[in-house]
Motif scaffolding. Sequence first.
Motif, PDB file in Angstrom:
ATOM      1  N   VAL A   1      82.957  18.202  46.535  1.00  0.00           N
ATOM      2  CA  VAL A   1      84.309  18.604  46.155  1.00  0.00           C
ATOM      3  C   VAL A   1      85.266  17.942  47.142  1.00  0.00           C
ATOM      4  CG1 VAL A   1      85.747  20.569  45.523  1.00  0.00           C
ATOM      5  CG2 VAL A   1      83.253  20.833  45.571  1.00  0.00           C
ATOM      6  N   GLU A   2      85.894  16.877  46.702  1.00  0.00           N
ATOM      7  CA  GLU A   2      86.720  16.068  47.618  1.00  0.00           C
ATOM      8  C   GLU A   2      87.740  15.326  46.764  1.00  0.00           C
ATOM      9  OE1 GLU A   2      88.669  14.406  49.976  1.00  0.00           O
ATOM     10  OE2 GLU A   2      86.971  14.989  51.251  1.00  0.00           O
ATOM     11  N   ASP A   3      89.026  15.460  47.125  1.00  0.00           N
ATOM     12  CA  ASP A   3      90.059  14.845  46.285  1.00  0.00           C
ATOM     13  C   ASP A   3      90.383  13.405  46.690  1.00  0.00           C
ATOM     14  OD1 ASP A   3      91.067  16.200  48.603  1.00  0.00           O
ATOM     15  OD2 ASP A   3      93.082  15.731  47.897  1.00  0.00           O
ATOM     16  N   GLU A   4      89.898  12.968  47.867  1.00  0.00           N
ATOM     17  CA  GLU A   4      90.144  11.568  48.249  1.00  0.00           C
ATOM     18  C   GLU A   4      88.967  10.709  47.798  1.00  0.00           C
ATOM     19  OE1 GLU A   4      91.706  10.936  52.383  1.00  0.00           O
ATOM     20  OE2 GLU A   4      91.890  13.110  52.207  1.00  0.00           O
ATOM     21  N   PHE A   5      89.261   9.790  46.874  1.00  0.00           N
ATOM     22  CA  PHE A   5      88.173   9.042  46.248  1.00  0.00           C
ATOM     23  C   PHE A   5      87.400   8.176  47.244  1.00  0.00           C
ATOM     24  CE2 PHE A   5      90.281  10.445  42.449  1.00  0.00           C
ATOM     25  CZ  PHE A   5      89.206  10.691  41.597  1.00  0.00           C
TER      26      PHE A   5
ATOM     27  N   LEU B   1      82.236  20.718  50.646  1.00  0.00           N
ATOM     28  CA  LEU B   1      83.522  21.244  50.216  1.00  0.00           C
ATOM     29  C   LEU B   1      84.632  20.821  51.178  1.00  0.00           C
ATOM     30  CD1 LEU B   1      84.963  23.209  48.274  1.00  0.00           C
ATOM     31  CD2 LEU B   1      84.094  25.094  49.660  1.00  0.00           C
ATOM     32  N   ASP B   2      85.546  19.994  50.673  1.00  0.00           N
ATOM     33  CA  ASP B   2      86.717  19.607  51.465  1.00  0.00           C
ATOM     34  C   ASP B   2      87.653  20.808  51.581  1.00  0.00           C
ATOM     35  OD1 ASP B   2      88.641  18.061  52.778  1.00  0.00           O
ATOM     36  OD2 ASP B   2      89.606  17.511  50.887  1.00  0.00           O
ATOM     37  N   ILE B   3      88.299  20.975  52.712  1.00  0.00           N
ATOM     38  CA  ILE B   3      89.202  22.127  52.857  1.00  0.00           C
ATOM     39  C   ILE B   3      90.563  21.848  52.232  1.00  0.00           C
ATOM     40  CG2 ILE B   3      90.437  23.545  54.547  1.00  0.00           C
ATOM     41  CD1 ILE B   3      87.977  23.804  56.086  1.00  0.00           C
ATOM     42  N   GLY B   4      91.044  20.608  52.354  1.00  0.00           N
ATOM     43  CA  GLY B   4      92.357  20.286  51.796  1.00  0.00           C
ATOM     44  C   GLY B   4      92.247  19.777  50.360  1.00  0.00           C
ATOM     45  N   LEU B   5      92.246  20.700  49.407  1.00  0.00           N
ATOM     46  CA  LEU B   5      92.144  20.322  47.994  1.00  0.00           C
ATOM     47  C   LEU B   5      93.503  20.510  47.327  1.00  0.00           C
ATOM     48  CD1 LEU B   5      88.758  22.104  47.242  1.00  0.00           C
ATOM     49  CD2 LEU B   5      89.134  19.627  47.346  1.00  0.00           C
TER      50      LEU B   5
ATOM     51  N   THR C   1      83.686  17.263  60.816  1.00  0.00           N
ATOM     52  CA  THR C   1      85.089  16.898  60.969  1.00  0.00           C
ATOM     53  C   THR C   1      85.310  15.444  60.563  1.00  0.00           C
ATOM     54  OG1 THR C   1      85.032  18.351  62.884  1.00  0.00           O
ATOM     55  CG2 THR C   1      87.033  17.101  62.568  1.00  0.00           C
ATOM     56  N   LYS C   2      86.367  15.209  59.784  1.00  0.00           N
ATOM     57  CA  LYS C   2      86.721  13.833  59.406  1.00  0.00           C
ATOM     58  C   LYS C   2      87.428  13.150  60.582  1.00  0.00           C
ATOM     59  CE  LYS C   2      87.730  15.071  54.612  1.00  0.00           C
ATOM     60  NZ  LYS C   2      88.805  15.208  53.612  1.00  0.00           N
ATOM     61  N   PRO C   3      87.230  11.870  60.816  1.00  0.00           N
ATOM     62  CA  PRO C   3      86.278  10.999  60.099  1.00  0.00           C
ATOM     63  C   PRO C   3      84.858  11.246  60.581  1.00  0.00           C
ATOM     64  CG  PRO C   3      87.364   9.771  61.847  1.00  0.00           C
ATOM     65  CD  PRO C   3      87.968  11.153  61.853  1.00  0.00           C
TER      66      PRO C   3
HETATM   67 CA    CA Z   1      91.532  16.422  50.893  1.00  0.00          CA
END
Ligand code: CA
Length: 231
Positions: free
Chosen positions: A7-11, A51-55, A100-102
């Motif tokens: 679940v991640e909105d950045e492709f 699961l990405d937190i910033g969706l 943590t990203k990156p």
């Molecule tokens: Ca995001």
Amino acid sequence: MPHILIVEDEFSIAETIIYALETEHFQTTHVTTGAEAIELNADNKYALVVLDIGLPDQTGLDVCQKIRKESNVPLLFLTARDSELDRILGLEFGADDYITKPFSPRELAARIKAILRRTSNKNNISNNTPHSDTGISIDTQAMTIHCYGEQVDLTAHEYKLLATFLSQPGRTFTREQLLEHAWDDPGSAMDRTIDAHIKTLRAKLTAVSPKCDKVIQTRRGLGYCYQSPTA
Ligand code: CA
């Protein structure tokens, strides 16, 4: 082949994850919103959710809470900010790990394998002895709970409460956390509601075996805690 829901909105990030996991022979499904994740996870077919937190539609933390009401699927959070970390580390959200990203794709794949090893050990124990006659066991697919081999007749709230306890034996849950886990609309219920349900739950378990009279312990001023019945 374990199937991982991403679940991640950045492709670009999603592509990296998919590549890393497919290289390790995982099957992957990718969605970009929390709503899609919750809907897909209802099928119970994923070995783990990344699961990405910033969706875009809701926070990953909200998604996690909703998923936790329905399933114990392992969850790994992707977080971009240290400020989010404090909340995850508060352990309010029932995640199994975070990164943590990156992050390095190899590191992510290694973490996922570690979580799956941990959780499959747990699942094997409960799957091999689903109707064990030595204590309380849960079948999360059938949504039934057996106590010393006998199925306990529970209401939906009682089932969800006991499932919450069984997910983390030994953990003390506050009344508020129990409401969050076991009620669809926690705002409509009160702390006393929890106390009343705990009372009937204890009575039902103790009716099956007197050994269960202390499985749900009251932690004064804190909440409740589950301990396996002693043989
Ligand atoms: Ca995001």
